[in-house]
Design an enzyme around this catalytic site. Structure first.
Site, PDB file in Angstrom:
ATOM      1  N   THR A 174       9.102   1.499 -33.396  1.00 19.93           N
ATOM      2  CA  THR A 174       9.074   2.760 -32.639  1.00 19.93           C
ATOM      3  C   THR A 174       7.730   3.457 -32.792  1.00 19.93           C
ATOM      4  O   THR A 174       7.058   3.769 -31.801  1.00 19.93           O
ATOM      5  CB  THR A 174      10.198   3.700 -33.154  1.00 19.93           C
ATOM      6  OG1 THR A 174      11.440   3.036 -33.003  1.00 19.93           O
ATOM      7  CG2 THR A 174      10.226   5.006 -32.376  1.00 19.93           C
ATOM      8  N   ALA A 189       0.574  -6.241 -38.011  1.00 17.01           N
ATOM      9  CA  ALA A 189       1.544  -7.035 -38.789  1.00 17.01           C
ATOM     10  C   ALA A 189       2.963  -6.657 -38.380  1.00 17.01           C
ATOM     11  O   ALA A 189       3.292  -5.465 -38.275  1.00 17.01           O
ATOM     12  CB  ALA A 189       1.351  -6.782 -40.276  1.00 17.01           C
ATOM     13  N   ILE A 203       4.893  17.850 -35.767  1.00 17.31           N
ATOM     14  CA  ILE A 203       4.455  19.192 -36.204  1.00 17.31           C
ATOM     15  C   ILE A 203       3.387  19.043 -37.289  1.00 17.31           C
ATOM     16  O   ILE A 203       3.616  18.340 -38.274  1.00 17.31           O
ATOM     17  CB  ILE A 203       5.643  20.004 -36.784  1.00 17.31           C
ATOM     18  CG1 ILE A 203       6.784  20.099 -35.779  1.00 17.31           C
ATOM     19  CG2 ILE A 203       5.179  21.390 -37.210  1.00 17.31           C
ATOM     20  CD1 ILE A 203       8.032  20.799 -36.333  1.00 17.31           C
ATOM     21  N   LYS A 247      11.268  14.796 -47.444  1.00 12.92           N
ATOM     22  CA  LYS A 247      10.239  15.632 -46.789  1.00 12.92           C
ATOM     23  C   LYS A 247      10.071  16.950 -47.549  1.00 12.92           C
ATOM     24  O   LYS A 247       8.952  17.445 -47.733  1.00 12.92           O
ATOM     25  CB  LYS A 247      10.638  15.894 -45.336  1.00 12.92           C
ATOM     26  CG  LYS A 247      10.626  14.619 -44.491  1.00 12.92           C
ATOM     27  CD  LYS A 247      11.319  14.848 -43.157  1.00 12.92           C
ATOM     28  CE  LYS A 247      11.361  13.576 -42.326  1.00 12.92           C
ATOM     29  NZ  LYS A 247      12.249  13.679 -41.168  1.00 12.92           N
ATOM     30  N   LYS A 296       7.997   8.869 -45.649  1.00 18.59           N
ATOM     31  CA  LYS A 296       8.318   9.939 -46.622  1.00 18.59           C
ATOM     32  C   LYS A 296       9.103   9.414 -47.818  1.00 18.59           C
ATOM     33  O   LYS A 296       8.944   9.908 -48.939  1.00 18.59           O
ATOM     34  CB  LYS A 296       9.082  11.091 -45.951  1.00 18.59           C
ATOM     35  CG  LYS A 296      10.292  10.678 -45.126  1.00 18.59           C
ATOM     36  CD  LYS A 296       9.917  10.365 -43.713  1.00 18.59           C
ATOM     37  CE  LYS A 296      11.021   9.609 -43.005  1.00 18.59           C
ATOM     38  NZ  LYS A 296      10.850   9.541 -41.575  1.00 18.59           N
ATOM     39  N   GLY A 345      15.396   6.296 -30.840  1.00 21.80           N
ATOM     40  CA  GLY A 345      14.297   6.022 -31.781  1.00 21.80           C
ATOM     41  C   GLY A 345      14.098   7.122 -32.807  1.00 21.80           C
ATOM     42  O   GLY A 345      13.074   7.173 -33.466  1.00 21.80           O
TER      43      GLY A 345
HETATM   44  P1  NAP Z   1      10.941   0.459 -36.854  1.00 26.69           P
HETATM   45  O1  NAP Z   1      11.089   0.786 -35.412  1.00 26.69           O
HETATM   46  O2  NAP Z   1      12.088  -0.168 -37.567  1.00 26.69           O
HETATM   47  O3  NAP Z   1       9.660  -0.494 -36.993  1.00 26.69           O
HETATM   48  C1  NAP Z   1       9.306  -1.138 -38.183  1.00 26.69           C
HETATM   49  C2  NAP Z   1       8.205  -2.147 -37.883  1.00 26.69           C
HETATM   50  O4  NAP Z   1       7.743  -2.719 -39.090  1.00 26.69           O
HETATM   51  C3  NAP Z   1       8.656  -3.319 -37.005  1.00 26.69           C
HETATM   52  O5  NAP Z   1       7.631  -3.651 -36.071  1.00 26.69           O
HETATM   53  C4  NAP Z   1       8.840  -4.465 -38.006  1.00 26.69           C
HETATM   54  O6  NAP Z   1       8.582  -5.733 -37.435  1.00 26.69           O
HETATM   55  C5  NAP Z   1       7.759  -4.144 -39.012  1.00 26.69           C
HETATM   56  N1  NAP Z   1       8.025  -4.626 -40.369  1.00 26.69           N
HETATM   57  C6  NAP Z   1       9.062  -4.323 -41.194  1.00 26.69           C
HETATM   58  N2  NAP Z   1       8.923  -4.929 -42.381  1.00 26.69           N
HETATM   59  C7  NAP Z   1       7.769  -5.635 -42.326  1.00 26.69           C
HETATM   60  C8  NAP Z   1       7.071  -6.470 -43.236  1.00 26.69           C
HETATM   61  N3  NAP Z   1       7.530  -6.716 -44.461  1.00 26.69           N
HETATM   62  N4  NAP Z   1       5.905  -7.049 -42.830  1.00 26.69           N
HETATM   63  C9  NAP Z   1       5.416  -6.812 -41.600  1.00 26.69           C
HETATM   64  N5  NAP Z   1       6.029  -6.019 -40.677  1.00 26.69           N
HETATM   65  C10 NAP Z   1       7.195  -5.447 -41.049  1.00 26.69           C
HETATM   66  O7  NAP Z   1      10.555   1.761 -37.688  1.00 26.69           O
HETATM   67  P2  NAP Z   1       9.890   3.112 -37.153  1.00 26.69           P
HETATM   68  O8  NAP Z   1      10.929   4.005 -36.604  1.00 26.69           O
HETATM   69  O9  NAP Z   1       8.714   2.794 -36.317  1.00 26.69           O
HETATM   70  O10 NAP Z   1       9.455   3.769 -38.545  1.00 26.69           O
HETATM   71  C11 NAP Z   1       8.343   3.302 -39.262  1.00 26.69           C
HETATM   72  C12 NAP Z   1       8.004   4.288 -40.381  1.00 26.69           C
HETATM   73  O11 NAP Z   1       7.696   5.559 -39.825  1.00 26.69           O
HETATM   74  C13 NAP Z   1       9.153   4.546 -41.371  1.00 26.69           C
HETATM   75  O12 NAP Z   1       8.612   4.758 -42.657  1.00 26.69           O
HETATM   76  C14 NAP Z   1       9.775   5.829 -40.858  1.00 26.69           C
HETATM   77  O13 NAP Z   1      10.407   6.567 -41.872  1.00 26.69           O
HETATM   78  C15 NAP Z   1       8.548   6.566 -40.374  1.00 26.69           C
HETATM   79  N6  NAP Z   1       8.823   7.580 -39.348  1.00 26.69           N
HETATM   80  C16 NAP Z   1       9.587   7.276 -38.269  1.00 26.69           C
HETATM   81  C17 NAP Z   1       9.811   8.242 -37.307  1.00 26.69           C
HETATM   82  C18 NAP Z   1      10.645   7.978 -36.086  1.00 26.69           C
HETATM   83  O14 NAP Z   1      10.911   8.928 -35.342  1.00 26.69           O
HETATM   84  N7  NAP Z   1      11.074   6.762 -35.836  1.00 26.69           N
HETATM   85  C19 NAP Z   1       9.238   9.527 -37.452  1.00 26.69           C
HETATM   86  C20 NAP Z   1       8.456   9.794 -38.584  1.00 26.69           C
HETATM   87  C21 NAP Z   1       8.244   8.822 -39.522  1.00 26.69           C
HETATM   88  P3  NAP Z   1       9.475  -6.320 -36.224  1.00 26.69           P
HETATM   89  O15 NAP Z   1       9.127  -5.461 -35.030  1.00 26.69           O
HETATM   90  O16 NAP Z   1       9.031  -7.734 -36.050  1.00 26.69           O
HETATM   91  O17 NAP Z   1      10.905  -6.166 -36.659  1.00 26.69           O
HETATM   92  N1  HSE Z   2      14.571   9.669 -39.013  1.00 27.28           N
HETATM   93  C1  HSE Z   2      13.688  10.786 -39.108  1.00 27.28           C
HETATM   94  C2  HSE Z   2      14.350  11.997 -38.478  1.00 27.28           C
HETATM   95  C3  HSE Z   2      12.403  10.461 -38.427  1.00 27.28           C
HETATM   96  O1  HSE Z   2      15.349  11.830 -37.773  1.00 27.28           O
HETATM   97  O2  HSE Z   2      13.886  13.125 -38.684  1.00 27.28           O
HETATM   98  C4  HSE Z   2      11.343  11.499 -38.627  1.00 27.28           C
HETATM   99  O3  HSE Z   2      10.912  11.541 -39.955  1.00 27.28           O
END
Ligand code: NAP
Ligand code: HSE
Length: 439
Positions: free
Chosen positions: A16, A48, A141, A210, A110, A192
């Site tokens: 995402t 990656a 934010i 957080k 986080k 997402g």
């Molecule tokens: P996600 O959609 O599950 O994406 C994770 C990505 O990491 C995927 O592309 C996955 O590969 C890859 N991955 C996982 N383990 C791996 C490894 N060992 N080696 C290489 N690649 C690996 O997660 P996300 O929502 O983008 O979140 C990512 C981070 O941002 C998390 O720490 C989350 O807490 C933080 N975050 C998310 C949001 C949100 O709104 N989603 C907001 C703020 C912060 P594949 O695609 O091949 O599965």
């Molecule tokens: N899963 C988290 C949330 C993403 O819903 O706030 C943002 O950190």
């Protein structure tokens, strides 16, 4: 590195947020270069992922992909590493390896920083290599920048926030669309907002992580998550939401960080009743809001999208620009630097609010009186009770009874609840909501 050299990015994770970062750079990379007077050009050089064959909406050249995050560290064309894989194991190894290699890190993780930040920030300091983490708190934010830089001249009194978008979205959909909990969670995941494993979203820990990050920035000492009180939204029933509404409240998952007069810091996350007239009660959908109060600024409020692809990618890209500037002009170390060895946390038992407690019970004469008796013995005042009944069947058994209780110490309340739990008529653990009196 000359002023005109591009900065090479190693993107770990193309889910995402990672693919959102790619999209923002494709869309607005030229704008960033213009806005920085030509100084910052950002180029993704490696990506990656776990499964390079996975169908993806964002299209990046196949040649950039690898399944080995170590390639990002070893590739000399990668200047900055962006960690967006999530979790605390591989992510820790990746961030530590990048810092060891002198490559600045940007992360939105986080959980990683709250659980293992002390190790990583120590390494960051030793290697004089920064970690940027704007995306780790409240999505789009810029609250990290605000607390870390804009409010650096303030003593922070309180930080109160709705800082988990998923749970806020779920509560909103349960309240307004009447969805049940699993359906609302499924929607949040599809959009997402939720983590890959949404457990931390709904059990309160994502918000708590957080809050820990904000508190460490505001008060300067590392906080062990084990000492933080956290409750999630899994126990909330439509009954609680309806009852709150009738009383003029809204139910929110609230994180509270507050410095007490003696310098001890209160930190907790739990479902709370907030007066409908309060500004935080109007934070809906995936939006987050963080109210910061300090001795200079007085009260301030930050509001915006707390999760989701574009808002989060926006924060990551802002950090990338910051990292690029630091790389080019060596502006010094950034990140959380503990400036006190230790600090004191307020025991949760010593915190005080009014509360709403729902007791699962067997309906028989005297149930309410028995519970009231224990509360009276504990000298906890009752401002109201309610046992929902079907108006068409007023004699039917009720299975829940709720009490509104006057402000008292949480420890005192817990002791009384333990006694009430032992009563024959009480069939399960009571569910407690704080009633926050926010200014
Ligand atoms: P996600 O959609 O599950 O994406 C994770 C990505 O990491 C995927 O592309 C996955 O590969 C890859 N991955 C996982 N383990 C791996 C490894 N060992 N080696 C290489 N690649 C690996 O997660 P996300 O929502 O983008 O979140 C990512 C981070 O941002 C998390 O720490 C989350 O807490 C933080 N975050 C998310 C949001 C949100 O709104 N989603 C907001 C703020 C912060 P594949 O695609 O091949 O599965
Ligand atoms: N899963 C988290 C949330 C993403 O819903 O706030 C943002 O950190």
């Amino acid at each position: 590195m000359s002023d005109s050299d591009p900065i090479g990015i190693g993107l770990a994770g193309f889910g995402t947020v990672g693919s959102g970062v790619w999209n923002v750079l494709q869309r607005n990379g030229g704008l960033i270069t213009d806005r920085t007077g030509g100084a910052v050009r950002l180029e993704v050089r490696r990506i990656a992922v776990r499964d390079p064959g996975k169908p993806r909406e964002a299209k990046a050249p196949e040649a950039l992909f690898t399944t080995e995050w170590k390639d990002l560290i070893e590739d000399p064309s990668v200047d900055v590493v962006v960690e967006l894989i999530g979790g605390t194991d591989h992510a820790f190894e990746l961030v530590a390896a990048a810092l060891e290699a002198g490559k600045p890190v940007i992360t939105g993780n986080k959980a990683l920083l709250a659980e293992r930040g002390v190790e990583l920030f120590t390494l960051s300091k030793e290697r004089d290599t920064p970690i940027h983490f704007e995306a780790a708190v409240a999505g789009g934010i810029p609250i990290i920048k605000a607390v870390q830089e804009s409010f650096i001249g303030n003593r922070i009194h309180t930080i109160v926030g709705i800082i988990n978008g998923t749970s806020n979205y779920i509560l909103q959909r349960m309240t307004e669309a009447g969805l049940d909990y699993p359906a609302a969670l499924a929607e949040a995941s599809a959009k997402g907002y939720a983590e890959a494993d949404p457990t931390l979203d709904v059990n309160g820990w994502d918000a708590a992580h957080k809050a820990i990050l904000l508190a460490t920035l505001a008060y300067g000492f590392p906080i062990d998550p084990k000492n933080v009180y956290v409750r999630g939204i899994e126990m909330i029933k439509p009954l609680d939401i309806t009852f709150a509404k009738e009383l003029g409240y809204v139910v929110k998952l609230l994180s509270v960080v507050r410095e007490h007069d003696d310098g001890a810091v209160e930190i907790r996350t739990q479902p709370s009743f907030i007066r409908r007239s309060h500004i935080l009660a109007h934070v809906n959908d995936v939006f987050n809001a963080v109210a910061v109060s300090g001795d200079g600024i007085g009260d301030s409020l930050f509001y915006g999208r707390g999760a989701g692809q574009d808002p989060t990618a926006s924060s990551v890209v802002a950090d990338l620009v910051e990292a690029a500037r630091v790389l080019k002009h060596t502006a010094g170390h950034r990140g959380f630097l503990p400036y006190r060895e230790t600090g004191t946390l307020v025991p949760i038992a010593d915190t005080e609010t009014a509360s709403y407690v729902r007791f699962p019970v067997t309906d028989r004469p005297g149930v309410i009186a028995e519970i009231s008796q224990v509360l009276a013995e504990a000298e906890i005042g009752i401002s109201g009770t309610h046992s929902p009944v079907d108006p068409d069947h007023p004699d039917a058994d009720f299975v829940e009874v709720v009490f509104l209780l006057h402000t008292c110490r949480f420890g005192k309340l817990k002791r009384a609840l333990k006694k009430i739990e032992a009563l024959d008529c009480v069939t399960d653990r009571p569910v407690v909501f704080r009633i926050e009196s926010l200014t």
